[in-house]
Design a protein around this motif. Structure first.
Motif, PDB file in Angstrom:
ATOM      1  N   ARG A   1       0.837  -1.206   0.000  1.00 10.90           N
ATOM      2  CA  ARG A   1       0.000   0.000   0.000  1.00 10.90           C
ATOM      3  C   ARG A   1       0.870   1.253   0.000  1.00 10.90           C
ATOM      4  O   ARG A   1       0.628   2.207  -0.745  1.00 10.90           O
ATOM      5  N   GLN A   2       1.906   1.212   0.823  1.00 10.15           N
ATOM      6  CA  GLN A   2       2.801   2.374   0.957  1.00 10.15           C
ATOM      7  C   GLN A   2       3.503   2.684  -0.368  1.00 10.15           C
ATOM      8  O   GLN A   2       3.567   3.836  -0.797  1.00 10.15           O
ATOM      9  N   ILE A   3       3.995   1.640  -1.030  1.00 11.15           N
ATOM     10  CA  ILE A   3       4.695   1.842  -2.310  1.00 11.15           C
ATOM     11  C   ILE A   3       3.735   2.448  -3.345  1.00 11.15           C
ATOM     12  O   ILE A   3       4.085   3.380  -4.065  1.00 11.15           O
ATOM     13  N   PHE A   4       2.505   1.937  -3.401  1.00  6.24           N
ATOM     14  CA  PHE A   4       1.556   2.478  -4.380  1.00  6.24           C
ATOM     15  C   PHE A   4       1.151   3.911  -4.032  1.00  6.24           C
ATOM     16  O   PHE A   4       0.935   4.731  -4.925  1.00  6.24           O
ATOM     17  N   ASN A   5       1.062   4.211  -2.734  1.00  7.25           N
ATOM     18  CA  ASN A   5       0.781   5.605  -2.347  1.00  7.25           C
ATOM     19  C   ASN A   5       1.899   6.513  -2.836  1.00  7.25           C
ATOM     20  O   ASN A   5       1.649   7.624  -3.328  1.00  7.25           O
ATOM     21  N   ILE A   6       3.120   6.051  -2.688  1.00  7.38           N
ATOM     22  CA  ILE A   6       4.260   6.878  -3.098  1.00  7.38           C
ATOM     23  C   ILE A   6       4.293   7.035  -4.627  1.00  7.38           C
ATOM     24  O   ILE A   6       4.590   8.108  -5.143  1.00  7.38           O
ATOM     25  N   ILE A   7       3.948   5.963  -5.337  1.00  3.56           N
ATOM     26  CA  ILE A   7       3.912   6.048  -6.807  1.00  3.56           C
ATOM     27  C   ILE A   7       2.886   7.105  -7.233  1.00  3.56           C
ATOM     28  O   ILE A   7       3.140   7.930  -8.117  1.00  3.56           O
ATOM     29  N   THR A   8       1.737   7.096  -6.580  1.00  4.29           N
ATOM     30  CA  THR A   8       0.708   8.092  -6.885  1.00  4.29           C
ATOM     31  C   THR A   8       1.238   9.496  -6.593  1.00  4.29           C
ATOM     32  O   THR A   8       1.032  10.433  -7.377  1.00  4.29           O
ATOM     33  N   GLU A   9       1.953   9.635  -5.486  1.00  6.05           N
ATOM     34  CA  GLU A   9       2.505  10.950  -5.117  1.00  6.05           C
ATOM     35  C   GLU A   9       3.551  11.426  -6.144  1.00  6.05           C
ATOM     36  O   GLU A   9       3.553  12.588  -6.547  1.00  6.05           O
TER      37      GLU A   9
END
Ligand code: ATP
Length: 237
Positions: free
Chosen positions: A173-181
């Protein structure tokens, strides 16, 4: 505006045709996901875009320029940067040294400082662990390091090959949040994933790759709702 375009690209390994004349484009500002099973040709496609493999036919255009024959290191200078599958960090080097490897080609010292600032603000963990050897970090941290290193060249398009592979659910989840950011900060993202749920949920547009051919395309939402995609890739009937 179209930033990256593949037209009828075929890729062979010897006599084996791994990619069958695929065509797709990525617009500036988008997150585009390529999903598909093991062996579908996702990594081959990524490596062909970054210049580590060369197409046997077809063309690749980046920012209006034909880059089909351009060498990989020059593509980095033009703004194409890849975080490879399996992370590919340098285990015997510190976090800082690993990031430094990614500054290759950055023209100005100010650019390097800016890139460090961006990476450390996206990944505070890397800031805390600057002196730690890459190989002694957890899987999730190594993934952050690989993405951070790819960002150090200040790319216009970031190629991410299976960023969630092998990560615990909270890291995914964290990695995908960062990708979105990263995308919201203005970097175009091309993402290859077996974790189709997240990859489609985050994507503006997506393509399904099967045995080297694109068999479906649409917005991330459309493909998430597509019964055939659900059955084959999302683990629900
Ligand atoms: P994975 O999720 O396992 O990485 P993928 O979708 O990325 O799968 P590719 O690694 O691109 O798939 O492989 C596409 C096809 O090309 C497969 O049939 C694979 O066996 C073949 N292939 C990949 N690398 C080579 C190679 N070095 N030599 C010969 N065939 C290869």
């Amino acid at each position: 505006m179209t930033l990256l375009e593949l037209k009828d690209v075929a890729v062979h390994y010897g006599r084996i045709k791994a990619i069958h004349d695929i065509s797709f484009s990525v617009d500036e500002g988008e997150i585009v996901s390529l999903i598909g099973a093991n062996g579908a040709g996702k990594t081959t496609t990524m490596r062909t875009i970054s210049g580590l493999l060369h197409p046997s036919s077809g063309s690749i255009t980046f920012d209006g320029q034909d880059i089909t024959k351009m060498k990989a290191h020059l593509r980095v200078l033009h703004g194409i940067s890849q975080a490879p599958e399996g992370r590919g960090i340098f285990p015997g080097m510190t976090v800082l040294e690993n990031l430094d490897m990614g500054t290759f080609g950055l023209k100005s010292r100010a650019g390097v400082a800016e890139a460090y600032e961006r990476v450390f603000s996206l990944f505070p963990r890397l800031d805390e662990r600057k002196k730690q050897l890459g190989g002694t970090m957890s899987g999730g941290e190594q993934q952050m390091l690989a993405i951070g290193r790819a960002l150090m060249s200040q790319p216009r398009v970031l190629l991410l090959d299976e960023p969630s592979m092998g990560l615990a659910p909270q890291f995914i989840r964290q990695i995908f949040n960062i990708i979105t950011e990263i995308n919201q900060q203005g970097t175009t993202v091309l993402l290859v994933e077996q974790n189709a749920n997240q990859a489609l949920a985050r994507a503006h547009r997506a393509f399904v790759l099967e045995t080297g051919a694109i068999i479906r395309s649409g917005s991330g939402k459309e493909l998430l709702a597509d019964p055939a995609v659900k059955e084959a890739y999302l683990g629900v009937g």
